[in-house]
Design an enzyme around this catalytic site. Structure first.
Site, mmCIF file in Angstrom:
data_model
loop_
_atom_site.group_PDB
_atom_site.id
_atom_site.type_symbol
_atom_site.label_atom_id
_atom_site.label_comp_id
_atom_site.label_asym_id
_atom_site.label_seq_id
_atom_site.Cartn_x
_atom_site.Cartn_y
_atom_site.Cartn_z
ATOM 1 N N GLY A 100 0.819 -1.214 0.000
ATOM 2 C CA GLY A 100 0.000 0.000 0.000
ATOM 3 C C GLY A 100 0.851 1.262 0.000
ATOM 4 N N GLU A 123 2.357 -7.952 -1.741
ATOM 5 C CA GLU A 123 1.070 -8.462 -1.237
ATOM 6 C C GLU A 123 0.907 -9.957 -1.474
ATOM 7 O OE1 GLU A 123 1.514 -5.601 -2.740
ATOM 8 O OE2 GLU A 123 0.109 -4.056 -2.053
#
Ligand SMILES: CC/C=C/CC(=O)SCCNC(=O)CCNC(=O)[C@H](O)C(C)(C)COP(=O)(O)OP(=O)(O)OC[C@H]1O[C@@H](n2cnc3c(N)ncnc32)[C@H](O)[C@@H]1OP(=O)(O)O
Length: 719
Positions: A100, A123
């Site tokens: 993020g 991720e």
């Protein structure tokens, strides 16, 4: 949280403040949303810089928040708002921009990175995909092939590589925030339309369909059942084939499936488990934070067989001076040649000079006299190892740490051969030692916290994931392997084939089934150990191998194969057949099938149909049961230690979290119930008898794995 300052009159500086890695917690997201609004509303502010405190831009979403109810402003609209801003926003990337954090930077109009920064979208390693627009923006910025590589592997790239990809606009060796502020001032009046990545067309090569097909096939082959890598490819394909908004919708759908999946939970558990093993403790109460390691400048390795060579390479590559000793001239020359080759190949891969000059070779044990730490890696024979430890104790300086690379022998017996038993620990590497990440650091009853701390730190410096474990036969990894291997043999006796057992285990996610693995590592290794233990002996009265040893069921199948010279790949025959010795392509062997039929007939064993469930339950639950015994005995401090050992040392599929986490996901009551069932059917197999800790955990309502340590403490105090 985030802080706002106005710098150079016209730049709004937003600093993320959430130690240790400025993760995007709810408070940080709220801070960014509020402070962006403030910067946009202040007429004096012409441009904005976003940075992170303490030289770290952002480690991504706060993984600790994933398990609970998510609150605070969501990431996607927050990033959209930044991209849509009417004033230029510049990301000043120091340290790391991951997940993020990088997605936030991709929402900015410009990215300036420090030359030592690393960026990436990891991720996938947490069972997710870059679900805050990363899977849609990255291919639009750097093209589909590079984006597929970064997103499906999760690898971090250096600032230099990021610049080459066009992922950052500029790199600097100077103060990144200052450079970004100046840059922000320069671009304050520039139009922004061409800087909004979501509006870019997706850069696709002409053969993009073929590319996706190839990548999907590779990912399916290597994922071993993990779903996130596949979803990552699907998300990037959406970027390549759909308009941005529809691509975002596809990203959202795929992310929703992943986010609530058991695999994501397992991988996120494993992320924290890896970190937990660094906070080791010993039953004496000694701990990682109260035990200081001593620096090691010069290390030595005794015995340059396969393990010794790998350990020497690992040490030299990490910059240690190494004395490498092999007493036989011929073996020494051979080892020197092999080690140099390994160093040269490794250096070529990493684009550095080979560390050949870090190693001094010798035939005499006297040459290790001034080493700070010695790792013995001679043949796995207690008498031989004892002799080496006596010699080492006589020649080394009194402060030298003496370590053994034994894979399961008693560390205490070795310590007793030395003047300073408190400086003796096991350092159990896994083959090939310069490649495999795992190191079991084994403390005996006399090992000092200083010795454990020093071995743990050395492990870290050579890039290993080190786990401190207690002293028992096989330590953690090999002790748990024993019932697993035993069940696999019993299944053959009862009607299964090696191919079927391996297929089930490989479908579960192991890189190799138990029999293929056994062929690779060599059947003779375990045979020699069993012979030394008096197990692999034919029955003295009949001359026939019996199926009972010391009152327990025993399968002599492995011994019988070894008696035929079938040692696995190295002899071209084992549980499978190979085209020639050394070949790695395993083929089912009709000889073995007839051999099994004859064996069953000789022992009046009636083959029955064995299904997937039975293979999995008997192999895995017996191993897990041993894991609980290990916890009960205090050999491992917690379930995380066992899980990390199994993932890094035994190819347990990471997306299943490790054997103890897997037990928790299956349900402890189910594991208990199935073990009871199998133990009833096989009362002569003690490894199937559910252990006390497992019963206790079930009786305590099967608490989540994070709470097991409390129950373990109680059980241990009652023993
Ligand atoms: C809505 C869903 C959106 C998801 C998108 C995402 O962003 S998912 C998260 C993506 N980010 C990552 O995967 C990064 C994970 N972290 C790391 O790879 C490493 O920690 C690091 C940032 C490279 C730093 O490595 P280093 O070796 O320097 O330190 P540690 O690994 O020991 O970490 C220090 C402590 O920080 C904790 N931590 C790290 N990252 C996060 C994070 N993203 N969220 C929460 N906590 C994080 C880590 O657990 C350590 O804590 P300790 O308590 O000290 O063990």
């Amino acid at each position: 949280m985030a802080q706002y300052t106005r710098v150079s009159g016209s730049v709004g500086l937003i600093t993320l403040q959430s130690p240790p890695v400025n993760a995007l917690s709810a408070a940080v997201r709220q801070g960014i949303v509020d402070l962006m609004q403030r910067a946009l509303s202040e007429p004096e502010v012409k441009s904005v810089v976003i940075c992170g405190q303490n030289g770290i831009f952002c480690g991504g979403a706060d993984i600790k928040e994933f398990g609970g109810q998510m609150s605070g402003p969501p990431l996607i609209p927050m990033i959209h708002a930044i991209e849509a801003a009417s004033k230029p926003v510049v990301a000043a990337i120091e340290g790391i921009a991951l997940g993020g954090g990088l997605e936030l930077a991709l929402g900015c109009h410009y990215r300036i990175a420090h030359s030592k920064a690393r960026v990436g979208l990891p991720e996938v390693t947490l069972g997710l995909l870059p679900g805050a627009g990363g899977s849609q923006r990255l291919p639009r910025l750097i093209g589909v092939p590079a984006a597929l590589d970064l997103i499906t592997t999760g690898r971090h790239v250096t600032a230099a590589e990021a610049l080459k990809f066009g992922l950052v606009d500029q790199i600097t060796d100077h103060n990144t925030v200052n450079v970004a502020v100046k840059f922000a001032q320069r671009v304050a009046d520039q139009p922004l339309d061409a800087r909004r990545i979501s509006t870019y067309p997706c850069l696709c090569p002409s053969d993009v369909a073929v590319l996706f097909e190839e990548v999907m096939q590779r990912v399916r082959r290597t994922a071993r059942g993990a779903i996130a890598p596949i979803a990552c490819v699907q998300a990037v394909r959406a970027a390549a084939t759909l308009p941005y908004n529809q691509g975002m919708e596809r990203e959202r759908e795929l992310m929703a499936t992943l986010f609530t999946s058991g695999q994501a939970r397992a991988l996120q558990y494993f992320f924290f488990a890896q970190r937990a093993v660094g906070r080791w403790s010993m039953p004496s109460g000694a701990r990682w934070d109260t035990s200081k390691p001593r620096p090691v400048h010069k290390a030595a390795v005794i015995g340059l067989g396969t393990m010794g060579r790998g350990i020497t390479v690992a040490l030299a590559q990490a910059g240690f001076s190494v004395v490498a000793v092999e007493t036989q001239e011929k073996q020494l020359m051979e080892a020197k040649q092999k080690i140099s080759g390994m160093l040269e190949r490794g250096a070529k891969r990493r684009g550095v000079a080979p560390a050949l000059d870090k190693i001094n070779y010798g035939r005499n044990i006297q040459s290790v006299a001034d080493a700070d730490l010695v790792i013995e890696a001679v043949f796995e024979d207690m008498a031989l190892k004892k002799k080496v430890f006596q010699q080492l104790s006589a020649v080394c300086k009194p402060s030298t740490f003496l370590c053994s690379n034994t894979s399961g022998l008693d560390i205490d017996q070795l310590a007793c051969q030395t003047r300073n038993p408190e400086l003796v620990v096991g350092m159990h590497f896994f083959a090939p030692a310069h490649v495999m990440k795992l190191l079991e650091v084994v403390y005996g009853p006399k090992s000092s916290p200083l010795a454990v701390a020093t071995a743990m730190q050395l492990g870290k410096k050579i890039g290993k994931v080190s786990v401190a474990v207690g002293n028992c036969r096989g330590f953690v990894g090999n002790r748990m392997l024993k019932p697993y291997l035993e069940q696999a043999l019993f299944l053959l006796e009862e009607g299964a084939t090696p191919e079927f057992v391996d297929q089930v285990l490989e479908e579960f996610g192991f890189a190799m089934g138990v029999f293929r693995m056994s062929d690779l590592s060599g059947l003779d290794v375990g045979w020699k150990v069993r012979m030394a233990d008096g197990l692999a002996m034919p029955d003295p009265t009949t001359g026939q191998p019996t199926r009972l040893r010391q009152g327990r069921r025993y399968s002599p199948l492995g011994d019988l194969l070894c008696e035929q010279g079938r040692f696995g790949q190295k002899t071209g025959r084992g549980w499978y057949q190979y085209d020639k010795p050394g070949s790695q392509v395993a083929k089912p062997d009709p000889w073995l099938h007839s051999f099994l039929d004859e064996y069953r007939a000789r022992h009046a064993l009636v083959a029955h149909r064995i299904d997937h469930q039975e293979v999995l339950e008997r192999c895995l639950y017996s191993m897990i049961n041993e894991g609980f015994r290990i916890l009960e005995d205090g050999i491992a401090a917690g379930p995380e230690d066992i899980d990390v050992i199994y993932v890094f040392g035994y190819s347990w599929p990471r997306h299943r979290g490790g054997p103890m986490f897997y037990a928790a996901t299956v349900g402890l009551n189910k594991v208990l119930e199935r073990l009871e069932h199998y133990y009833q059917a096989h009362p002569d197999v003690p490894s199937l008898q559910p252990c006390h800790l497992l019963r206790k955990l079930v009786a305590s309502g099967s608490p989540p794995i994070q709470k097991w340590r409390e129950v373990i403490k109680k059980v241990r105090s009652q023993l």
